[in-house]
Design an enzyme around this catalytic site. Structure first.
Site, PDB file in Angstrom:
ATOM      1  CG  ASP A 156      -2.111   0.909   1.118  1.00 42.35           C
ATOM      2  OD1 ASP A 156      -3.121   0.572   0.454  1.00 42.35           O
ATOM      3  OD2 ASP A 156      -2.022   1.994   1.690  1.00 42.35           O
ATOM      4  CE1 TYR A 203      -5.437   6.698  -0.111  1.00 42.88           C
ATOM      5  CE2 TYR A 203      -5.184   7.072   2.255  1.00 42.88           C
ATOM      6  CZ  TYR A 203      -5.406   6.214   1.184  1.00 42.88           C
ATOM      7  OH  TYR A 203      -5.590   4.870   1.405  1.00 42.88           O
ATOM      8  CG  HIS A 229      -4.725  -4.077   0.236  1.00 44.35           C
ATOM      9  ND1 HIS A 229      -3.894  -3.652  -0.779  1.00 44.35           N
ATOM     10  CD2 HIS A 229      -4.786  -3.040   1.118  1.00 44.35           C
ATOM     11  CE1 HIS A 229      -3.486  -2.426  -0.525  1.00 44.35           C
ATOM     12  NE2 HIS A 229      -3.998  -2.031   0.624  1.00 44.35           N
TER      13      HIS A 229
END
Length: 393
Positions: free
Chosen positions: A196, A317, A371
């Site tokens: 990630d 982000y 994930h």
């Protein structure tokens, strides 16, 4: 110079270097915040009898009610906290930030230093199932002995690591993590893993610190996955297994990444609210070897709540709108790059693409897991990480 002598030098460096970084043992002590958290959960209105759309619209009300019920009746943070405190936790002051990390050492003098980098909505917790096994003496596929000194930091703004300045990037995190490994802990050379957002940190370490990073393993790449049209233009053909993973990735890109877009542009909107995001796990999650069950989800969410790090974590982000690059460029290193693909990850990269960004020496595709590989398929991640020793020159 033999590896054993180097390790003795490293131990002396740990003592002399760490004194400049306020290296301190750390203990998790969040029990005093638990009653307030549970009271908030109890008082939350789950919309009563309002009928929501089905699972295509996201987590269902029934799933959320089930998680809430377990949170209030069965979940025991204090028990999990006691287990977590069996690991050796530390904090260090690096530049302006207090960085939290776990450091578990092998008893073997030739152990490979390895830093594991998590992402969002994960934390250092996603590597807990693999830490102890990685420190133990084992064999790689070639029969070579292998063990690791394992370092698991919390990304800046996550859990117990302090929030970074607003202009902070994943390259900045890579820089302070290199300082953590080389200056605070005294490892002159080390290996890296990332997933990630942690894959961006890992790749930045791989690209920018090529004298200290001798091998890198990823389960995601900090490059946007190629579409079927782009793969065809590059004459890349996929196996049936790979085609499934490509289709899943394109489906996630079309329907599952709304939170990614919002957090990249308006982090406060979601950062000031709670969330639960189990998307990206294998549908068989919770069945061996996966350890992703409701308790694991609640533990992850509770860590965010108890450390008040929802908003500070989401800013990664907004601070890195181009953190996943559209152009595939080669890293400035010939160090080995290893990659593990998991069937239900949220994105997919065939080996032909990864060869464009590094010295790809190992690629393995697993038909179980998603994930959060450290939780969803710990044995596979452990096995693949042990292959680092094959290329550790």
């Amino acid at each position: 110079m033999s590896r054993i002598v180097l390790r003795h030098q490293e131990k002396r460096m740990i003592w002399s270097a760490s004194s400049n970084y306020n290296l301190q043992p750390f203990k998790i002590e969040l029990e005093q915040n638990v009653p307030r958290m549970l009271q908030q959960v109890k008082e939350t209105d789950l919309l009563g009898t309002f009928h929501l759309a089905g699972p295509d619209a996201g987590i269902t009300l029934e799933q959320l009610q089930s998680l809430r019920s377990q949170w209030l009746s069965d979940f025991d943070w204090n028990k999990d906290q006691a287990i977590l405190n069996k690991f050796h936790h530390f904090t260090a002051k690096i530049e302006t930030l207090a960085i939290h990390f776990i450091h578990e050492k092998s008893d073997r003098p030739d152990a490979i230093p390895l830093i594991l980098n998590h992402g969002w909505p994960g934390s250092f917790l996603e590597f807990v199932p693999v830490i102890n096994d990685l420190t133990q003496a084992a064999k790689a596929s070639t029969g070579q002995d292998v063990s690791f000194d394992v370092v698991v930091p919390s990304l800046p703004g996550f859990a117990f690591s302090s929030a970074p300045p607003l202009n902070w990037t994943i390259d900045d995190t890579a820089r302070i993590f290199n300082t953590l490994m080389t200056k605070v802990l005294g490892y002159s050379e080390y290996a890296v893993h990332g997933t990630d957002w942690g894959s961006g940190v890992a790749y930045s370490l791989y690209d920018n610190f090529n004298t200290s990073v001798r091998a890198t393993h990823l389960t995601m790449a900090p490059f946007l996955p190629a579409t079927p049209v782009q793969l065809a233009e590059m004459n890349i053909t996929l196996s049936a297994e790979e085609q499934f993973e490509e289709d899943e990735a394109m489906n996630w890109n079309a329907q599952g990444n709304g939170y990614f877009i919002e957090q990249t542009t308006k982090p406060n909107t979601l950062g000031l609210a709670l969330y639960d995001n189990p998307v990206g796990s294998d549908p068989r999650a919770g069945t061996p070897p996966s350890v992703i069950d409701h308790n694991e989800i609640l533990k992850e969410v509770s860590l965010y709540v108890l450390t008040k790090s929802f908003l500070t974590s989401i800013y990664i982000y907004w601070q890195n709108p181009n953190g996943f690059k559209s152009s595939y460029t080669k890293a400035h290193t010939d160090a080995p790059l290893l990659f593990s693909a998991f069937k239900y990850n949220i994105a997919f990269w065939p080996a032909a693409l990864l060869q464009k960004v590094g010295n790809l020496v190992y690629y393995r595709n697993h038909d179980f897991g998603g994930h959060f590989a450290g939780l969803d398929n710990p044995p596979a991640l452990i096995s693949d990480l042990r292959e680092i020793v094959v290329y550790w020159k």
